[in-house]
Design a protein around this motif. Structure first.
Motif, short mmCIF file in Angstrom:
data_model
loop_
_atom_site.label_atom_id
_atom_site.label_comp_id
_atom_site.label_asym_id
_atom_site.label_seq_id
_atom_site.Cartn_x
_atom_site.Cartn_y
_atom_site.Cartn_z
N LEU A 65 104.82 52.40 -18.51
CA LEU A 65 104.47 53.24 -17.37
C LEU A 65 104.57 52.47 -16.06
N THR A 66 104.23 51.21 -16.09
CA THR A 66 104.38 50.37 -14.89
C THR A 66 105.85 50.25 -14.52
N ALA A 67 106.68 49.99 -15.52
CA ALA A 67 108.12 49.89 -15.27
C ALA A 67 108.67 51.20 -14.71
N ALA A 68 108.15 52.33 -15.19
CA ALA A 68 108.64 53.63 -14.73
C ALA A 68 108.35 53.84 -13.24
N VAL A 69 107.15 53.47 -12.79
CA VAL A 69 106.83 53.61 -11.37
C VAL A 69 107.74 52.73 -10.53
N ALA A 74 112.33 52.03 -6.84
CA ALA A 74 113.62 51.39 -6.60
C ALA A 74 114.73 52.42 -6.42
N ALA A 75 114.70 53.46 -7.23
CA ALA A 75 115.73 54.50 -7.13
C ALA A 75 115.73 55.16 -5.77
N ALA A 184 102.07 57.47 -2.82
CA ALA A 184 101.53 56.24 -2.25
C ALA A 184 100.33 55.74 -3.05
N SER A 185 99.47 56.65 -3.48
CA SER A 185 98.29 56.27 -4.25
C SER A 185 98.67 55.73 -5.62
N GLY A 329 109.42 60.31 -11.36
CA GLY A 329 109.49 61.34 -10.32
C GLY A 329 108.57 61.04 -9.16
N LEU A 330 107.34 60.62 -9.45
CA LEU A 330 106.41 60.29 -8.37
C LEU A 330 106.86 59.06 -7.59
N GLY A 331 107.33 58.05 -8.31
CA GLY A 331 107.78 56.84 -7.65
C GLY A 331 108.95 57.08 -6.71
#
Length: 369
Positions: A65-69, A74-75, A184-185, A329-331
């Motif tokens: 999950l950390t990698a996903a954010v 980055a995207a 942002a949160s 999606g959020l990231g």
């Protein structure tokens, strides 16, 4: 939904090219025939999820999950991909950040059995309640004193006190929060939770904690479930078991918190932003969001003990992938240059909240040992 720091341009026949119709409120409305559908963005979320899984496989110390954010952020800033994420891919990425987050929260309920929680004893349960309450209200108060925008104080307080990005997504849905505040949160809480994976094991022996105490400290003080597992496993199986159980008590508190936020949102005429065909606020949201009811139902099912172990493992795997797609999606809604404008205040809030939850949970572990 435009990225943080960007202004969407709307084209209307009456008001000229690039001019917004002042009679029409901002926000998602009925989709025009030439507007992009959700499939391109969902495909990007799926690709980011697969890449996050690969990163976790290659580097087991990095939670998926950390990698996903990180990959989502980055995207949003890569040439070409960033334009796609803010344009054609935005509907699908926003859908992933909202709907898939709800599904992941529901599946999270299958991790929690009331019998396991009660087995920890009322002293531990009381300690967790004190940690959650002090962290939530302390962070909320400080965030407002710092003048953070929108719902950021509430969302950061929720993420630190309950269960990281999942809690932020759930409360953001119930509150109808701006996607930029949510993103942002999530970024802040994920960053601090990732640092906890490295920092807390270094403090294990200097703080004089045995394995079980260290596990309870991690479970009470680290934000995301995956981050709790990553930090606690450094002290062995006993620490890991204690950490997960204490963490799941915090997860259980997600339901009453979201319900309270939803009631508050209804009273203030907010909340319930949905991706349907109507304008925002054109239908009254339920007092208890459907996904929260689903979460409680999943807890009840797990408590019965009738779900086979294989099914629980499969559900946990599905939950991890669903939440990873939601976090991509959020990231992707984070725009770092604009985030930097409030970055110092946000960083101060994160650091202070981290000190509060680590200190209160440490004291609580010592008192209940």
């Amino acid at each position: 939904m435009a990225l943080l720091g960007q202004r969407p341009r709307r084209h209307t026949g009456k008001h000229g090219e690039g001019e917004r119709n002042p009679a029409r409120p901002a926000g998602p409305g009925p989709r025009s025939r030439d507007a992009p559908g959700p499939l391109p963005g969902l495909a990007l979320a799926a690709g980011g999820t697969a890449l996050a899984w690969a990163v976790h496989r290659l580097l087991p110390g990095v939670p998926m999950l950390t990698a996903a954010v990180v990959l989502g952020v980055a995207a949003a800033h890569l040439p070409g991909v960033g334009r796609f994420a803010s344009g054609t891919g935005r509907p699908g990425l926003s859908l992933a950040g909202k709907r898939l987050m709800r599904a992941g929260v529901v599946l999270l309920g299958l991790e929690l059995s009331l019998g396991d929680v009660l087995g920890l004893g009322w002293a531990t349960v009381g300690m967790v309640l004190a940690v959650v309450a002090s962290t939530f209200f302390g962070t909320l108060w400080l965030g407002r004193r710092l003048g953070l925008r929108g719902d950021q104080p509430l969302l950061v307080a929720t993420g630190y006190s309950i269960c990281g990005a999942s809690a932020i997504g759930a409360v953001g849905e119930a509150r109808g929060s701006d996607e930029r505040d949510t993103a942002a949160s999530v970024t802040l809480v994920t960053l601090c939770g990732t640092l906890a994976i490295v920092v807390l094991p270094l403090l294990h022996h200097p703080l004089g904690l045995d394995s079980a105490q260290f596990g309870r400290w991690v479970g009470a003080g680290v934000h995301d479930v995956g981050q709790v597992v990553a930090a606690a496993q450094t002290a062995g199986e006993a620490a890991l078991g204690e950490a997960v159980l204490v963490k799941l008590i915090r997860v259980l508190l997600l339901a009453p918190l979201v319900a309270a936020v939803a009631v508050s949102a209804v009273r203030r005429g907010r909340g319930g932003r949905d991706s349907g065909d109507g304008e925002p606020g054109d239908r009254r949201p339920p007092l208890v969001p459907l996904f929260v009811a689903g979460f409680l139902a999943a807890v009840a099912v797990r408590t019965t003990g009738t779900v086979p172990a294989g099914a629980l493992e499969a559900a946990a795997t599905v939950r991890e992938f669903v939440l990873a797609a939601a976090l991509v999606g959020l990231g992707s809604a984070v725009h770092l240059p604009a985030l930097a404008r409030t970055g110092m205040r946000l960083a101060v809030l994160g650091a202070c909240s981290w000190v509060v939850i680590a200190g209160v949970s440490y004291a609580g572990v010592l008192l209940t040992a």
